[in-house]
Design a protein around this motif. Structure first.
Motif, short mmCIF file in Angstrom:
data_model
loop_
_atom_site.label_atom_id
_atom_site.label_comp_id
_atom_site.label_asym_id
_atom_site.label_seq_id
_atom_site.Cartn_x
_atom_site.Cartn_y
_atom_site.Cartn_z
N ALA A 1 9.47 6.94 -7.07
CA ALA A 1 8.92 8.09 -6.37
C ALA A 1 9.99 8.73 -5.49
CB ALA A 1 7.72 7.67 -5.55
N ASN B 1 3.79 1.50 -1.30
CA ASN B 1 4.36 1.62 -2.64
C ASN B 1 3.34 2.13 -3.64
OD1 ASN B 1 6.79 0.73 -1.70
ND2 ASN B 1 6.60 -1.35 -2.49
N ILE B 2 2.12 1.62 -3.53
CA ILE B 2 1.07 2.11 -4.43
C ILE B 2 0.87 3.61 -4.20
CG2 ILE B 2 -1.43 2.06 -4.85
CD1 ILE B 2 -1.34 -0.97 -4.52
N GLY B 3 0.83 4.01 -2.93
CA GLY B 3 0.68 5.43 -2.61
C GLY B 3 1.80 6.26 -3.20
N ALA B 4 3.02 5.77 -3.09
CA ALA B 4 4.17 6.50 -3.64
C ALA B 4 4.06 6.63 -5.16
CB ALA B 4 5.47 5.79 -3.27
N GLY B 5 3.62 5.57 -5.80
CA GLY B 5 3.46 5.59 -7.25
C GLY B 5 2.38 6.57 -7.69
N LEU B 6 1.27 6.58 -6.96
CA LEU B 6 0.17 7.49 -7.30
C LEU B 6 0.62 8.95 -7.15
CD1 LEU B 6 -2.82 5.71 -5.54
CD2 LEU B 6 -2.53 6.00 -8.00
N ARG B 7 1.32 9.22 -6.06
CA ARG B 7 1.79 10.60 -5.84
C ARG B 7 2.78 11.01 -6.93
NH1 ARG B 7 1.47 8.82 -0.60
NH2 ARG B 7 3.69 8.36 -0.48
N HIS B 8 3.62 10.05 -7.30
CA HIS B 8 4.58 10.35 -8.36
C HIS B 8 3.87 10.72 -9.67
CE1 HIS B 8 8.09 10.08 -10.94
NE2 HIS B 8 7.35 9.34 -11.75
N GLN C 1 0.82 -1.20 0.00
CA GLN C 1 0.00 0.00 0.00
C GLN C 1 0.86 1.26 0.00
OE1 GLN C 1 -3.13 0.51 -0.55
NE2 GLN C 1 -3.61 -1.65 -0.73
N LEU D 1 0.17 0.49 -12.66
CA LEU D 1 -0.58 1.34 -11.74
C LEU D 1 -1.67 2.10 -12.50
CD1 LEU D 1 -0.36 1.92 -8.74
CD2 LEU D 1 1.11 3.86 -9.28
N VAL E 1 8.12 1.07 -8.19
CA VAL E 1 7.34 2.31 -8.17
C VAL E 1 7.82 3.19 -7.03
CG1 VAL E 1 5.06 3.32 -7.89
CG2 VAL E 1 5.33 1.23 -9.20
N ALA F 1 -3.29 10.43 -4.45
CA ALA F 1 -2.29 10.95 -5.39
C ALA F 1 -2.10 12.45 -5.22
CB ALA F 1 -2.71 10.63 -6.83
#
Lengths: 72, 208
Positions: B204, A28-35, A26, B120, B200, B140
């Motif tokens: 980031a 990592n997913i959060g970091a990817g989304l923010r990126h 979770q 993603l 990912v 996000a």
């Protein structure tokens, strides 16, 4: 975070290592989304956005002249 | 009638912004409108069309914005409403356009990171609309639950539950996805996803 969202899902006590892995996933997913989002914020706005604002202002100035419309 | 239209009309002069003030606020909001639009549509060109349509709508609804209230939320509400009305006209189907996605991915040089980000985005596209928008805004964009609730026109508790369901659903989608399967020679799919998601995360961090 609530793990038992599904109505019919009485989950049995989760395995601690699984909980940890889920948490990591979770994060990592959060970091990817923010990126994804931040990369758009950082990329700079194309000129046609300012051009559009100019056109909107000009269009309004013209209409305002015709109608004597209240600006401000 | 959209939410914007249903806002209190007939604001007093002191509640109205001047045109230069409005232009300034709108200009400042453009990067957020573009980023939100990009996450919703999944591709850069449609996103900028969407953001510009929303700017025109916002401009013509200028006398409905009450000075001192949250401009960004107001304008993102317009982006959102525009997105769904375009979508109803089937301007963008929920199908995932691989080629388009690859063209609009942020520039990264690591192939595994490209795959991870692509996954993603694919996962995001598969989420139900209400979950996707909540996750984009909170997860996000870093918006507060309150702001997301205002933009999505629902209760704060509803946003919270949509975000948490979206996170779990996204994880599930990624675990079942082609990249997880392709990577899983000999290792469990969930481990393949761990590896993928680590990529990912690395990406980031590099961007910070």
């Amino acid at each position: 975070m609530a793990m038992s969202e599904d109505k019919n899902g009485a989950r049995s006590a989760p395995d601690p290592s699984l909980v940890q892995r889920t948490r990591k996933q979770q994060e990592n997913i959060g970091a990817g989304l923010r990126h994804m989002f931040d990369s758009v914020l950082d990329e700079g706005v194309p000129d046609d956005f300012a051009d559009l604002l100019d056109r909107l202002e000009e269009g309004e100035a013209k209409r305002g002249d015709q109608k004597g419309g209240a600006r401000e | 009638m959209s939410k914007v239209d249903s806002e209190k009309v007939g604001l007093s002069p002191s509640e109205l912004m001047t045109q230069p003030q409005f232009r300034k606020e709108l200009t400042d909001a453009i990067p957020h409108m573009r980023a939100f639009a990009r996450s919703l549509t999944g591709d850069a060109a449609s996103a900028d069309d969407l953001a510009q349509d929303a700017m025109m709508k916002a401009w013509s609804a200028r006398d409905k914005f009450k000075a001192g209230t949250n401009f960004r939320a107001w304008v993102l509400t317009i982006v959102r409403n525009q997105f769904y009305s375009d979508k109803r006209r089937s301007w963008r189907q929920a199908e995932w356009d691989q080629e388009l996605a690859e063209r609009t991915l942020p520039a990264v040089d690591n192939q595994e990171q490209i795959v991870a980000l692509d996954e993603l985005r694919r996962g995001l596209a598969e989420l139900p609309d209400d979950q996707r928008e909540a996750l984009i805004l909170v997860g996000a964009g870093g918006y507060s639950y309150e702001e997301a609730a205002e933009i999505c026109d629902c209760a704060i508790g509803t946003v919270k539950s949509r975000v948490s369901r979206a996170r779990l659903a996204l994880e599930g989608i990624m675990k079942a996805g082609p990249a997880a399967k392709a990577n899983s020679d000999g290792i469990a799919a969930s481990e393949a996803v761990d590896t993928l998601l680590d990529q990912v995360s690395d990406l980031a961090e590099q961007a910070r």
